[in-house]
Design an enzyme around this catalytic site. Structure first.
Site, PDB file in Angstrom:
ATOM      1  N   ASP A   1     -50.438 -55.828 -60.344  1.00  0.00           N
ATOM      2  CA  ASP A   1     -50.188 -57.119 -60.960  1.00  0.00           C
ATOM      3  C   ASP A   1     -51.450 -57.975 -60.818  1.00  0.00           C
ATOM      4  O   ASP A   1     -52.321 -57.708 -59.972  1.00  0.00           O
ATOM      5  CB  ASP A   1     -48.976 -57.803 -60.319  1.00  0.00           C
ATOM      6  N   ALA A   2     -51.538 -59.011 -61.644  1.00  0.00           N
ATOM      7  CA  ALA A   2     -52.759 -59.805 -61.723  1.00  0.00           C
ATOM      8  C   ALA A   2     -53.037 -60.509 -60.401  1.00  0.00           C
ATOM      9  O   ALA A   2     -52.202 -61.259 -59.892  1.00  0.00           O
ATOM     10  CB  ALA A   2     -52.648 -60.822 -62.848  1.00  0.00           C
TER      11      ALA A   2
END
Length: 949
Positions: A243-244
């Site tokens: 995930d970012a």
């Protein structure tokens, strides 16, 4: 090929198996080239003719963030259709638009980060809109259908490559990057893993994205379950995309590792293949992986394994075979078929919760349409830009005629007076330039937000009358008469420049704070107060000594007054209420209550008081607790995308009979909810599976304008499955859909089992008087539970109820079957000991990581005391001693059942750290089979219990 043309390398040969082609390409890449592939934005390798590649394209309910696209209902709305075949067609349409958009914009990625299969365990979760259901089987069925649509039907090449979000046990936004979900083994296997597993085993998933949170004390980005579970479910290569920003969180916020090199190496070896960090700049990730390799934390084989899984996806997407890729020419975008599908999906998502006969609306009815959502078509964070839109008000005008529909939005109209006696005013907007005009010359509202070329607010003696909407939690928006919302741009000035609240940090929300005989106006996006300056109205600078402006709120009209007038003159009132998906419940922000915002409750009460024939239509991303019994009818739909208004109007008018079903329990009160961070659905009696109270509306509930009869139940028990068949007849007067549901219940379980558990369902369309036969083949494995005593699935022999009906509580047919299975055996603790986490019951505990790599331990929660119960422990002919493997410091008391402590083991001197385990021994006498109880006190971690003698 001419004599001077070198032969194409094997990785370019479409006749070779992908595995051989990947081997060849890997052998040609340098180590640094392979490392560069591990960032989300992998660069080109020009010497080999390899193009750049990016992981990640949001496509939750349409192509998101990349401009105009078909916008389908939110995921929770698709879940409410209970129609996998419909959702498959939605996935197919979305993937075709991804391909069509990529043909004109190379920024569009074919590796789509969808769907979200996190279970809707808790209705206050801010991202409730992104999931399908609280039930793992329904979630898996809907998600599998969507991924099949995204993948496409070709046996070799994929239209898009879907990645499931968010692995694992992720249901809170508050502290999401630092909180740990404590998930006992039964919940892990029976609940959280089950939704992912069904999708992966169906063969249409390219990979998963780990969630920000920790599970049992260990960040998901270094989860051993990626290897032990996920990749054990299939022989295909699965791509794991971070995930970012999560790779940096391992050090920066979670402090799980001391250096980014350690963290990145641990993620890579755990199974992460693509690092989403620092936007398009891959240099930091490349430097971290290179540093980890040089320090010996990684081997080249670890890097190769990750790159191989990435290349597997790229080959399946046809990147290296453009002439053979069957989807290369896909150009279907905003087609009539896609528009019709968006409307069909929105119609199927509408759930009729209550109806005393007021619906469908009479053709000649005079209708008052009121409420904050009446003339809105709201988008969420993962929506595309609307090409088409419909609001309930517009659709009801069209369906019934404008002369029969009276509208009252119900907002408060206010002026904001300054201390100097002037009023906030919105100056006229200058003539818009061509780039902010649409195809027909109209302003494109999406391009107004954040503009700094519009004049900022000023003050004058007359002022502007604003529509003030209180969204709950003291969060409000202010809207100018032309529909533009007040917003704050980077220069700090207030402008009427936004079509809707939105953005990662919403700049259109404010709070009025009492101050003396007036109010301060705080802008929530910056956290700063509003002040009036010579050059316009702005938020105060962070270190400004200037006092903020004190405003007097002058109310020119109360929303309730307008609603009362409209409702009193109508035959029926339709109140549109719900949420704005960017406010008070969204990614990064959980809700705090099930209640409607106070302003909306007041509007609803005003409408009902003026006209008892009041219909509440909730348009929301999550459930609410409302007093449904005082209303003539209640409907719910998620935000339905571009066709939301048309779909709702057609249902209200009776053009479509509603057949959506609730994908999660609607609770009557906040008191029915466990703590948001309590992930033990069994112990906390969460979801319809275990909830013992009376819900407002149960899982699977939904009414129709028709009626249905169930009959002819027949059951056949086979060697590997149970066959269940029955008939459904439409006994009503209109064609309608029915969603037939099959549940089971273990009658005499030895452990806590679900009150009822969905096994199968089917949505069917029937004309008046029509009858259909439905049959389900349920595998016997569906009746098993995770037996912690043996660390595996086990089906208990005995009676099981089979329940057929229209919801989890509306049971029309039932029977009981007796199934064979494996009887419980006492735990051979004298021989094998106990893993602390394999308890049967607990109180006051938290599960934590035994080491940073694998394993679980148990520790007391916040108050420092805990109990663990292990049933039917077999001490054989007798034991004389007990040992515990512990870290930290504290005491373990060991007793049989509810008896007094027979052994007390104390770690007086704390160990060197939470992972520095030591073994304590004490005399302990027991023989035969007994329940074993452990009491833990102090900050210790218990990993194992052993017995000797």
């Amino acid at each position: 090929m001419t004599a001077s043309t070198p032969p194409a390398p094997p990785f370019r040969d479409p006749h070779l198996p992908f595995a051989k082609r990947i081997d060849d390409l890997l052998s040609r890449l340098t180590l640094q080239e392979k490392i560069s592939f591990l960032h989300q934005f992998a660069p080109a390798v020009e010497r080999l003719g390899v193009e750049p590649f990016r992981t990640g394209q949001e496509a939750l309910h349409g192509v998101a963030w990349m401009g105009p696209a078909t916008v389908f209902p939110q995921a929770v709305g698709l879940g409410a259709t209970w129609n996998p075949e419909l959702v498959r067609r939605v996935g197919e349409a979305v993937s075709k638009e991804v391909r069509a958009m990529r043909a004109r914009d190379e920024r569009i990625g074919l590796n789509v980060w969808s769907p979200t299969v996190n279970l809707l365990r808790h209705p206050l979760w801010g991202r409730n809109e992104e999931g399908y259901s609280e039930d793992p089987r329904l979630t898996s069925a809907i998600a599998t259908a969507y991924t099949h649509g995204l993948r496409g039907e070709h046996p070799t090449y994929w239209r898009t490559a879907p990645v499931l979000k968010h692995w694992l046990a992720h249901n809170n936004e508050t502290g999401r990057d630092v909180t740990s979900s404590s998930v006992r083994p039964r919940v892990l296997h029976e609940y959280d893993l089950r939704a992912f597993r069904g999708c992966v085993e169906a063969g249409a998933v390219a990979g998963v994205m780990p969630a920000y949170n920790l599970v049992n004390g260990r960040p998901n980005h270094v989860s051993p379950y990626l290897r032990e579970q996920l990749r054990a479910w299939t022989g295909e290569d699965l791509l794991v995309c971070s995930d970012a920003g999560a790779p940096s969180n391992l050090v920066d916020s979670e402090h799980y590792f001391d250096t980014h090199e350690e963290a990145t190496a641990a993620s890579l070896t755990a199974g992460v293949d693509s690092f989403t960090d620092h936007g398009t700049d891959g240099s930091k990730i490349v430097a971290r992986i290179t540093g980890a390799y040089e320090r010996g934390l990684l081997a080249e084989a670890d890097i190769d394994a990750a790159v191989r899984r990435q290349l597997s996806v790229r080959f399946r997407l046809g990147e290296f075979d453009p002439h053979y890729d069957p989807y290369a020419g896909t150009g279907e975008f905003d087609t009539p078929a896609h528009r019709a599908l968006a409307r069909e999906a929105a119609e199927q998502a509408v759930v009729l919760l209550r109806n005393d006969g007021v619906l469908p609306l009479a053709a000649d009815a005079r209708i008052a349409v009121v409420g904050l959502l009446a003339d809105e078509c709201k988008l969420d964070w993962y929506s595309g830009t609307l090409i088409h839109r419909s609001t309930p008000l517009e659709a009801l005008y069209e369906r019934f005629g404008a002369e029969r529909v009276e509208f009252a939005e119900g907002v408060d109209r206010v002026l904001l007076r300054t201390a100097a006696g002037t009023f906030l005013s919105v100056p006229p907007a200058p003539e818009a330039s061509d780039e902010v005009r649409g195809a027909e010359g109209a302003l494109d509202p999406a391009l107004l937000a954040g503009r700094t070329d519009l004049p900022p607010l000023t003050t004058d003696p007359v002022g502007t009358e604003f529509a003030l909407v209180d969204w709950g939690g003291d969060v409000l928006t202010l809207r100018a008469p032309d529909g533009r919302y007040l917003s704050v741009a980077e220069d700090g000035f207030l402008r009427a420049s936004a079509d809707q609240p939105g953005g990662w940090v919403v700049q259109e929300t404010f709070r009025l704070e009492p101050h003396g005989d007036g109010h301060l106006l705080r802008h929530l996006g910056t956290g700063r107060h509003v002040r009036v300056a010579a050059d316009g109205v702005k938020v105060a600078a962070e270190d400004s000594p200037t006092e903020p402006e004190v405003f007097r709120l002058v109310v020119t009209e109360r929303g309730e007054e307008a609603v009362t007038r409209a409702a009193a003159a109508a035959d029926v009132v339709v109140v549109l209420a719900g949420n704005d998906p960017h406010i008070n419940g969204r990614e990064t922000e959980d809700r705090t209550t099930l209640r409607l915002p106070g302003q909306q409750e007041r509007l609803l009460e005003a409408a009902r008081a003026a006209n008892p024939r009041t219909v509440l239509a909730l348009v929301s991303a999550y459930p609410y607790a409302v007093e449904a019994g005082r209303l003539s009818a209640v409907l719910w739909t998620a935000h339905g995308g571009q066709a939301a208004g048309t779909a709702l109007a057609r249902v209200l008018a009776g053009d479509v009979s509603p057949a959506g079903r609730l994908p999660q329990t609607w609770y009557a009160d906040d008191a029915d909810l466990p703590d948001l961070l309590d992930y033990d659905v069994i112990g906390a009696r969460q979801t319809y599976l275990y909830f013992e109270g009376t819900p407002l509306f149960p899982f699977g509930h939904g009414l129709s304008y028709a009626s249905f009869a169930y009959a002819d139940l027949a059951v056949r028990v086979g060697e590997a499955s149970v066959g269940v068949s029955f008939t459904v007849t439409n006994t009503g007067e209109v064609t309608a859909d029915e969603v037939a549901q099959l549940y089971s219940r273990a009658v005499e379980p030895s452990v806590t089992r679900p009150r009822r558990e969905l096994l199968a369902h089917h949505r069917v369309t029937l004309a008046p008087g029509a009858r259909t036969a439905l049959s389900f083949e349920v595998p016997l494995t569906a009746f098993a539970f995770w037996d912690v005593a043996r660390g595996d699935w086990r089906r208990e022999p005995g009676p099981y109820d089979l329940l057929v009906g229209a919801s989890s509580e509306d049971v029309r047919l039932r029977t009981t079957v007796t199934l064979d299975g494996e009887r419980a055996a006492p735990r051979p603790v004298a021989r094998d000991g106990l893993a602390a986490v394999d308890f049967d019951e607990q109180s006051g505990t938290e599960i934590v990581d035994r080491t940073k790599v694998s394993g679980d331990a148990v520790t007391p929660a916040a108050d420092g005391t805990a109990e663990l119960l292990y049933r039917a422990c077999d001490f054989g002919a007798g034991v004389t001693g007990v040992s515990v493997e512990v870290a930290g410091g504290g005491t373990v008391e060991v007793s049989l059942a509810d008896g007094p402590p027979l052994a007390t083991l104390t770690l007086g001197t704390p160990t060197a750290g939470p992972y520095a385990y030591t073994t304590l021994d004490a005399p302990f006498g027991a023989e035969g089979v007994h329940d074993l109880r452990l009491r833990l006190r102090g900050p210790l971690r218990l990993a194992l219990v052993g017995f000797s003698g």
